[in-house]
Design a protein around this motif. Structure first.
Motif, PDB file in Angstrom:
ATOM      1  N   ILE A   1      -1.989  -0.914   1.039  1.00  0.00           N
ATOM      2  CA  ILE A   1      -1.152  -1.855   0.276  1.00  0.00           C
ATOM      3  C   ILE A   1      -0.138  -2.507   1.211  1.00  0.00           C
ATOM      4  O   ILE A   1       0.039  -3.728   1.214  1.00  0.00           O
ATOM      5  CB  ILE A   1      -0.412  -1.137  -0.883  1.00  0.00           C
ATOM      6  CG1 ILE A   1      -1.410  -0.541  -1.873  1.00  0.00           C
ATOM      7  CG2 ILE A   1       0.532  -2.103  -1.603  1.00  0.00           C
ATOM      8  CD1 ILE A   1      -0.779   0.358  -2.925  1.00  0.00           C
ATOM      9  N   TYR A   2       0.544  -1.679   2.014  1.00  0.00           N
ATOM     10  CA  TYR A   2       1.574  -2.202   2.917  1.00  0.00           C
ATOM     11  C   TYR A   2       0.942  -3.133   3.963  1.00  0.00           C
ATOM     12  O   TYR A   2       1.479  -4.199   4.265  1.00  0.00           O
ATOM     13  CB  TYR A   2       2.300  -1.050   3.606  1.00  0.00           C
ATOM     14  CG  TYR A   2       3.488  -1.519   4.430  1.00  0.00           C
ATOM     15  CD1 TYR A   2       4.726  -1.746   3.832  1.00  0.00           C
ATOM     16  CD2 TYR A   2       3.376  -1.739   5.800  1.00  0.00           C
ATOM     17  CE1 TYR A   2       5.821  -2.178   4.572  1.00  0.00           C
ATOM     18  CE2 TYR A   2       4.461  -2.180   6.549  1.00  0.00           C
ATOM     19  CZ  TYR A   2       5.677  -2.388   5.929  1.00  0.00           C
ATOM     20  OH  TYR A   2       6.751  -2.836   6.673  1.00  0.00           O
ATOM     21  N   ARG A   3      -0.183  -2.721   4.511  1.00  0.00           N
ATOM     22  CA  ARG A   3      -0.840  -3.525   5.533  1.00  0.00           C
ATOM     23  C   ARG A   3      -1.230  -4.901   4.977  1.00  0.00           C
ATOM     24  O   ARG A   3      -1.082  -5.913   5.637  1.00  0.00           O
ATOM     25  CB  ARG A   3      -2.084  -2.799   6.072  1.00  0.00           C
ATOM     26  CG  ARG A   3      -2.578  -3.427   7.394  1.00  0.00           C
ATOM     27  CD  ARG A   3      -3.708  -2.723   8.073  1.00  0.00           C
ATOM     28  NE  ARG A   3      -4.177  -1.589   7.899  1.00  0.00           N
ATOM     29  CZ  ARG A   3      -4.459  -0.559   7.028  1.00  0.00           C
ATOM     30  NH1 ARG A   3      -4.376  -0.402   6.293  1.00  0.00           N
ATOM     31  NH2 ARG A   3      -4.899   0.458   6.852  1.00  0.00           N
ATOM     32  N   ASN A   4      -1.695  -4.917   3.717  1.00  0.00           N
ATOM     33  CA  ASN A   4      -2.033  -6.185   3.073  1.00  0.00           C
ATOM     34  C   ASN A   4      -0.814  -7.095   2.932  1.00  0.00           C
ATOM     35  O   ASN A   4      -0.889  -8.284   3.197  1.00  0.00           O
ATOM     36  CB  ASN A   4      -2.628  -5.943   1.675  1.00  0.00           C
ATOM     37  CG  ASN A   4      -4.107  -5.607   1.762  1.00  0.00           C
ATOM     38  OD1 ASN A   4      -4.756  -5.966   2.740  1.00  0.00           O
ATOM     39  ND2 ASN A   4      -4.625  -4.925   0.761  1.00  0.00           N
ATOM     40  N   PHE A   5       0.312  -6.495   2.495  1.00  0.00           N
ATOM     41  CA  PHE A   5       1.559  -7.256   2.398  1.00  0.00           C
ATOM     42  C   PHE A   5       1.907  -7.868   3.748  1.00  0.00           C
ATOM     43  O   PHE A   5       2.247  -9.043   3.861  1.00  0.00           O
ATOM     44  CB  PHE A   5       2.728  -6.334   1.986  1.00  0.00           C
ATOM     45  CG  PHE A   5       2.917  -6.223   0.505  1.00  0.00           C
ATOM     46  CD1 PHE A   5       3.128  -7.353  -0.278  1.00  0.00           C
ATOM     47  CD2 PHE A   5       2.900  -4.989  -0.108  1.00  0.00           C
ATOM     48  CE1 PHE A   5       3.320  -7.241  -1.640  1.00  0.00           C
ATOM     49  CE2 PHE A   5       3.088  -4.863  -1.475  1.00  0.00           C
ATOM     50  CZ  PHE A   5       3.300  -6.001  -2.241  1.00  0.00           C
ATOM     51  N   TYR A   6       1.840  -7.045   4.755  1.00  0.00           N
ATOM     52  CA  TYR A   6       2.232  -7.462   6.107  1.00  0.00           C
ATOM     53  C   TYR A   6       1.349  -8.605   6.614  1.00  0.00           C
ATOM     54  O   TYR A   6       1.838  -9.618   7.111  1.00  0.00           O
ATOM     55  CB  TYR A   6       2.164  -6.267   7.071  1.00  0.00           C
ATOM     56  CG  TYR A   6       2.542  -6.629   8.479  1.00  0.00           C
ATOM     57  CD1 TYR A   6       3.874  -6.821   8.826  1.00  0.00           C
ATOM     58  CD2 TYR A   6       1.566  -6.789   9.459  1.00  0.00           C
ATOM     59  CE1 TYR A   6       4.222  -7.173  10.136  1.00  0.00           C
ATOM     60  CE2 TYR A   6       1.902  -7.132  10.767  1.00  0.00           C
ATOM     61  CZ  TYR A   6       3.238  -7.308  11.091  1.00  0.00           C
ATOM     62  OH  TYR A   6       3.582  -7.662  12.370  1.00  0.00           O
ATOM     63  N   GLU A   7       0.050  -8.430   6.427  1.00  0.00           N
ATOM     64  CA  GLU A   7      -0.883  -9.444   6.940  1.00  0.00           C
ATOM     65  C   GLU A   7      -0.717 -10.781   6.208  1.00  0.00           C
ATOM     66  O   GLU A   7      -0.796 -11.844   6.812  1.00  0.00           O
ATOM     67  CB  GLU A   7      -2.333  -8.931   6.835  1.00  0.00           C
ATOM     68  CG  GLU A   7      -2.614  -7.874   7.891  1.00  0.00           C
ATOM     69  CD  GLU A   7      -3.962  -7.184   7.720  1.00  0.00           C
ATOM     70  OE1 GLU A   7      -4.640  -7.465   6.718  1.00  0.00           O
ATOM     71  OE2 GLU A   7      -4.302  -6.373   8.583  1.00  0.00           O
ATOM     72  N   LYS A   8      -0.428 -10.729   4.915  1.00  0.00           N
ATOM     73  CA  LYS A   8      -0.251 -11.967   4.143  1.00  0.00           C
ATOM     74  C   LYS A   8       1.049 -12.667   4.544  1.00  0.00           C
ATOM     75  O   LYS A   8       1.091 -13.890   4.666  1.00  0.00           O
ATOM     76  CB  LYS A   8      -0.216 -11.657   2.646  1.00  0.00           C
ATOM     77  CG  LYS A   8      -1.599 -11.451   2.065  1.00  0.00           C
ATOM     78  CD  LYS A   8      -1.498 -11.134   0.580  1.00  0.00           C
ATOM     79  CE  LYS A   8      -2.852 -10.807   0.001  1.00  0.00           C
ATOM     80  NZ  LYS A   8      -2.756 -10.255  -1.358  1.00  0.00           N
TER      81      LYS A   8
END
Length: 209
Positions: free
Chosen positions: A197-204
């Motif tokens: 979840i965090y990685r997705n936030f970061y990448e977006k």
């Protein structure tokens, strides 16, 4: 606190000053349950800068003074300078004596936010709760508010709801909230490895900016 809209971040924040009470479990500050102290005593030690700033149909000065009725004129002006509110106040017709209308109707979103931070600076509490509201502001206003927040939170326990990850990359601990539960915790680099979840936030957010 990081998570999708509706994940429960604001609810967690609102439990701390006891806007709601929990059904089970305890919230402790320095080992003491917040349910064993008076609400007045608890809230006296907490400043909340939220997305909606409650302002009164009164002067700028009195709206800032609301946080600490015993503050001097010098302290009010100092808080306004450190929150970058002084910049727009001095352009108003009556400066600090300008009436701002019900709920600050005569002010922009960024100006209201700076007054909210000025209040929190004037209150001088050991705990700051920050429901970041910079997402709808222009870049220059957001930059000033971020600087004001840095001044406000220096040396204080601060709990932040982060809408923009760039503001919390150096946090001591980040909690990923998902569907009312903690879905991950750690520092930024740990969560990049451990939390999808965090990685997705970061990448977006980060990689596109």
């Amino acid at each position: 606190l990081v998570g999708h809209s509706g994940a429960g971040k604001s609810t967690i924040l609102n439990l701390i000053p006891r806007f709601y009470d929990v059904n089970f479990g305890k919230i402790k500050i320095d080992g003491q349950s917040i349910y064993e102290s008076k609400i007045y005593s608890l809230r006296k030690n907490i400043s909340l800068v939220g997305q909606d700033t409650t302002l009164f149909d009164d002067t700028i000065k009195n709206n800032i003074l609301y946080a600490n009725s015993k503050a001097s004129n010098e302290e009010i002006i100092e808080a306004a300078k450190n929150s970058f509110a002084d910049e727009f106040i001095n352009k108003l017709p009556n400066k600090y004596e300008t009436i701002i209308g019900e709920n600050g109707v005569r002010l922009s979103g960024g100006e209201k936010q700076r007054l909210s931070i000025a209040r929190a600076i004037l209150k001088k509490t050991p705990i700051i709760l920050l429901d970041e509201a910079t997402s709808s502001l222009d870049a220059e206003t957001e930059s000033k508010i971020q600087q004001a927040i840095q001044f406000l939170t220096k040396g204080r326990t601060t709990i932040v709801i982060a809408h923009r990850l760039s503001t919390i990359l150096n946090a001591d601990k980040i909690y990923v909230i998902n569907e009312g539960r903690v879905a991950g915790e750690g520092k930024h680099k740990e969560l990049l490895n451990d939390s999808d979840i965090y990685r997705n936030f970061y990448e977006k957010q980060i990689k596109k900016s």
